[in-house]
Scaffold this motif. Structure first.
Motif, PDB file in Angstrom:
ATOM      1  N   GLY A   1      42.062   7.270  36.223  1.00 11.33           N
ATOM      2  CA  GLY A   1      41.519   6.565  38.471  1.00 11.33           C
ATOM      3  C   GLY A   1      40.845   5.684  37.612  1.00 11.33           C
ATOM      4  N   ILE A   2      40.915   4.273  38.133  1.00 10.57           N
ATOM      5  CA  ILE A   2      40.394   3.201  37.634  1.00 10.57           C
ATOM      6  C   ILE A   2      38.821   3.321  38.853  1.00 10.57           C
ATOM      7  CG2 ILE A   2      40.558   0.803  37.987  1.00 10.57           C
ATOM      8  CD1 ILE A   2      43.214   1.965  36.792  1.00 10.57           C
ATOM      9  N   THR A   3      39.168   3.779  39.362  1.00 11.10           N
ATOM     10  CA  THR A   3      37.444   3.522  40.063  1.00 11.10           C
ATOM     11  C   THR A   3      36.554   5.132  39.432  1.00 11.10           C
ATOM     12  OG1 THR A   3      39.033   4.110  42.285  1.00 11.10           O
ATOM     13  CG2 THR A   3      37.271   4.932  42.398  1.00 11.10           C
TER      14      THR A   3
ATOM     15  N   THR B   1      37.166  10.726  44.078  1.00  4.66           N
ATOM     16  CA  THR B   1      36.543   9.287  43.948  1.00  4.66           C
ATOM     17  C   THR B   1      38.337   8.559  44.099  1.00  4.66           C
ATOM     18  OG1 THR B   1      36.562   8.857  41.499  1.00  4.66           O
ATOM     19  CG2 THR B   1      34.717   8.717  42.234  1.00  4.66           C
ATOM     20  N   SER B   2      37.948   7.224  44.602  1.00  7.79           N
ATOM     21  CA  SER B   2      39.871   6.850  44.515  1.00  7.79           C
ATOM     22  C   SER B   2      39.336   5.156  45.361  1.00  7.79           C
ATOM     23  CB  SER B   2      40.624   7.156  45.557  1.00  7.79           C
ATOM     24  OG  SER B   2      40.255   7.013  46.709  1.00  7.79           O
ATOM     25  N   SER B   3      40.484   3.995  44.307  1.00  9.41           N
ATOM     26  CA  SER B   3      40.746   3.077  44.785  1.00  9.41           C
ATOM     27  C   SER B   3      40.389   2.018  46.756  1.00  9.41           C
ATOM     28  CB  SER B   3      41.894   2.250  44.982  1.00  9.41           C
ATOM     29  OG  SER B   3      41.990   1.863  43.432  1.00  9.41           O
TER      30      SER B   3
ATOM     31  N   TYR C   1      53.704   3.091  39.976  1.00 10.38           N
ATOM     32  CA  TYR C   1      53.134   2.428  41.622  1.00 10.38           C
ATOM     33  C   TYR C   1      51.536   2.442  41.327  1.00 10.38           C
ATOM     34  CZ  TYR C   1      50.440   6.489  44.178  1.00 10.38           C
ATOM     35  OH  TYR C   1      49.867   7.621  44.240  1.00 10.38           O
TER      36      TYR C   1
ATOM     37  N   ARG D   1      47.455   0.173  33.799  1.00 11.60           N
ATOM     38  CA  ARG D   1      47.779   1.187  33.530  1.00 11.60           C
ATOM     39  C   ARG D   1      49.275   1.067  34.642  1.00 11.60           C
ATOM     40  NH1 ARG D   1      44.619   4.978  38.214  1.00 11.60           N
ATOM     41  NH2 ARG D   1      45.485   3.356  39.838  1.00 11.60           N
TER      42      ARG D   1
ATOM     43  N   ASN E   1      52.190  16.299  44.688  1.00 11.89           N
ATOM     44  CA  ASN E   1      50.611  16.654  46.356  1.00 11.89           C
ATOM     45  C   ASN E   1      50.546  16.312  47.351  1.00 11.89           C
ATOM     46  OD1 ASN E   1      51.562  15.040  43.258  1.00 11.89           O
ATOM     47  ND2 ASN E   1      49.352  13.935  42.930  1.00 11.89           N
TER      48      ASN E   1
ATOM     49  N   THR F   1      43.736  15.789  45.278  1.00  9.52           N
ATOM     50  CA  THR F   1      45.414  15.184  45.449  1.00  9.52           C
ATOM     51  C   THR F   1      45.219  14.040  45.553  1.00  9.52           C
ATOM     52  OG1 THR F   1      44.599  14.811  47.831  1.00  9.52           O
ATOM     53  CG2 THR F   1      45.659  17.304  47.130  1.00  9.52           C
ATOM     54  N   ALA F   2      44.433  12.869  45.795  1.00  8.88           N
ATOM     55  CA  ALA F   2      44.943  11.455  45.553  1.00  8.88           C
ATOM     56  C   ALA F   2      43.348  10.599  44.879  1.00  8.88           C
ATOM     57  CB  ALA F   2      45.489  10.967  46.582  1.00  8.88           C
ATOM     58  N   SER F   3      42.488  11.899  44.296  1.00  2.00           N
ATOM     59  CA  SER F   3      41.693  11.173  43.884  1.00  2.00           C
ATOM     60  C   SER F   3      40.743  11.282  42.271  1.00  2.00           C
ATOM     61  CB  SER F   3      40.514  11.358  45.606  1.00  2.00           C
ATOM     62  OG  SER F   3      40.327  12.563  45.482  1.00  2.00           O
ATOM     63  N   ASN F   4      39.767  11.395  41.399  1.00  7.99           N
ATOM     64  CA  ASN F   4      39.586  12.051  40.758  1.00  7.99           C
ATOM     65  C   ASN F   4      38.658  12.701  41.115  1.00  7.99           C
ATOM     66  OD1 ASN F   4      40.783   9.151  39.486  1.00  7.99           O
ATOM     67  ND2 ASN F   4      40.875  11.430  38.253  1.00  7.99           N
TER      68      ASN F   4
ATOM     69  N   LYS G   1      51.532   7.201  36.772  1.00  9.94           N
ATOM     70  CA  LYS G   1      50.931   7.491  38.521  1.00  9.94           C
ATOM     71  C   LYS G   1      53.146   7.119  39.196  1.00  9.94           C
ATOM     72  CE  LYS G   1      48.183   4.385  41.603  1.00  9.94           C
ATOM     73  NZ  LYS G   1      48.050   5.399  42.770  1.00  9.94           N
TER      74      LYS G   1
ATOM     75  N   LEU H   1      45.713  11.616  37.018  1.00  6.45           N
ATOM     76  CA  LEU H   1      45.929  10.256  37.151  1.00  6.45           C
ATOM     77  C   LEU H   1      44.129   9.730  36.001  1.00  6.45           C
ATOM     78  CD1 LEU H   1      47.636   8.313  38.147  1.00  6.45           C
ATOM     79  CD2 LEU H   1      45.291   8.132  39.005  1.00  6.45           C
TER      80      LEU H   1
ATOM     81  N   GLU I   1      41.858  16.949  39.623  1.00  5.18           N
ATOM     82  CA  GLU I   1      41.402  16.370  40.780  1.00  5.18           C
ATOM     83  C   GLU I   1      41.440  16.744  42.255  1.00  5.18           C
ATOM     84  OE1 GLU I   1      44.313  13.195  39.490  1.00  5.18           O
ATOM     85  OE2 GLU I   1      46.057  13.831  39.298  1.00  5.18           O
TER      86      GLU I   1
HETATM   87  C1  LIG Z   1      46.134  12.072  42.224  1.00  2.00           C
HETATM   88  C2  LIG Z   1      45.796  10.524  41.397  1.00  2.00           C
HETATM   89  N1  LIG Z   1      44.019  11.144  41.162  1.00  2.00           N
HETATM   90  C3  LIG Z   1      43.295  10.471  41.207  1.00  2.00           C
HETATM   91  C4  LIG Z   1      43.189   9.143  41.600  1.00  2.00           C
HETATM   92  C5  LIG Z   1      42.409   8.395  41.811  1.00  2.00           C
HETATM   93  O1  LIG Z   1      42.764   6.786  41.108  1.00  2.00           O
HETATM   94  P1  LIG Z   1      42.203   5.191  41.559  1.00  2.00           P
HETATM   95  O2  LIG Z   1      40.838   5.577  41.334  1.00  2.00           O
HETATM   96  O3  LIG Z   1      42.797   4.527  39.981  1.00  2.00           O
HETATM   97  O4  LIG Z   1      42.753   4.871  43.098  1.00  2.00           O
HETATM   98  C6  LIG Z   1      44.896   8.824  42.888  1.00  2.00           C
HETATM   99  C7  LIG Z   1      45.224   7.141  43.594  1.00  2.00           C
HETATM  100  O5  LIG Z   1      45.414   7.164  44.019  1.00  2.00           O
HETATM  101  C8  LIG Z   1      45.523   9.855  42.573  1.00  2.00           C
HETATM  102  O6  LIG Z   1      46.898   9.871  43.586  1.00  2.00           O
END
Ligand SMILES: Cc1ncc(COP(=O)(O)O)c(C=O)c1O
Length: 288
Positions: free
Chosen positions: A209-211, A245-247, A36, A55, A158, A185-188, A151, A207, A183
């Protein structure tokens, strides 16, 4: 009711969300066999769209899934969906699974069609006063697999780690593998110490991360020193600042970790500068 219902894209069709269906034999549902992306959109302009699509392609290559849409077709789907779901700032969620086979079997049938699903969600405007309050987190052993650069929709590890954090009444967890920080759980993660901004290097343990990349680019363009290097768990205790950081979360300061204040226990001066630069970047994207 019908007019306020979101329109989603499912396997070449644009449908009200309640009419979009996926087979119970879908491998995404049965095995978490899919990938995703989440792409933020400001003023109708997707942020770093090509990087998100790159990505996506890498995730698909890693799981041997062929991309069902060309880059132009993805862009066409996104712009039609954004048109059909008008709003201010939004995020595009897309998911591709390996599709539904006639029977449940781990082995992959050669000729099944992937399932493609895309939806658009509102992004609530970031409440900076609230963001500035920071978040509390705990450190948790990173027991995930060695393919965290994909991803994948298989996010159960997580979820388990986030549950551990929530059970301790904190918002998130910073994961640590073999003594090194990976990292959130959903961010860097970023750590600031003595004026140097550091983040772990890309690997199969996190991951890309784009952010993360955007924050590095913006920081370097503004003459901050940024290092991509291994960060030991012990450094978290002496860090002046920690950010996640995350989107969707952008740059969130962690003000308390394992019940101890990070730095002075408030959002730090580097965060303050970077979040300002990040907001300017978003404004330019909106009006550029
Ligand atoms: C495990 C994990 N790491 C890092 C990120 C940050 O990624 P992005 O900056 O692309 O949102 C996410 C985003 O969902 C993530 O799930």
């Amino acid at each position: 009711m019908a007019s306020s219902e979101p329109i989603v894209y499912i396997n070449s069709e644009y449908l009200p969300q309640s009419q979009a269906c996926v087979s119970v034999l879908d491998r995404g549902f049965l095995f978490g066999d899919g990938v995703y992306e989440v792409i933020p959109v400001f003023g109708g302009k997707p942020l770093r769209l090509n990087e998100h699509l790159d990505r996506l392609q890498r995730s698909m290559d890693r799981v041997s899934l062929s991309n069902p849409l060309s880059r132009d077709q993805w862009k066409e789907v996104f712009s039609l969906l954004l048109e059909k779901n008008p709003g201010a700032d939004r995020s595009i969620y897309l998911q591709v699974t390996r599709g539904a086979a006639p029977v449940r079997d781990l082995s992959v049938e050669a000729d099944i069609d992937p399932t493609v699903f895309v939806m658009v969600n509102d992004i609530k405007p970031v409440d900076y006063a609230r963001l500035e309050n920071g978040i509390e987190a705990i450190t948790v052993d990173d027991f995930r697999w060695k393919a965290c650069d994909i991803k994948s929709v298989s996010l159960i590890a997580n979820v388990m780690i986030r549950l551990q954090a929530n059970a301790k009444s904190v918002m998130d967890a910073v994961m640590v593998r073999d003594g090194l920080v990976t990292e959130g759980t959903a961010s860097n993660i970023f750590v600031v110490q003595n004026g140097v901004i550091s983040t772990p290097p890309k690997s199969d343990c996190l991951l890309p991360g784009i952010t993360r990349d955007l924050v590095i680019d913006l920081a370097r363009a503004n003459n901050f020193v940024v290092e991509e290097r291994d960060i030991r768990q012990s450094e978290l205790q002496t860090a002046d600042e920690i950010w996640l950081t995350s989107s969707t979360r952008e740059i969130a300061p962690v003000v308390k970790l394992d019940n101890r204040p990070v730095g002075d226990g408030v959002a730090g001066e580097y965060w303050r500068k970077l979040i300002g630069i990040y907001q300017d970047y978003k404004q330019e994207l909106r009006h550029g």
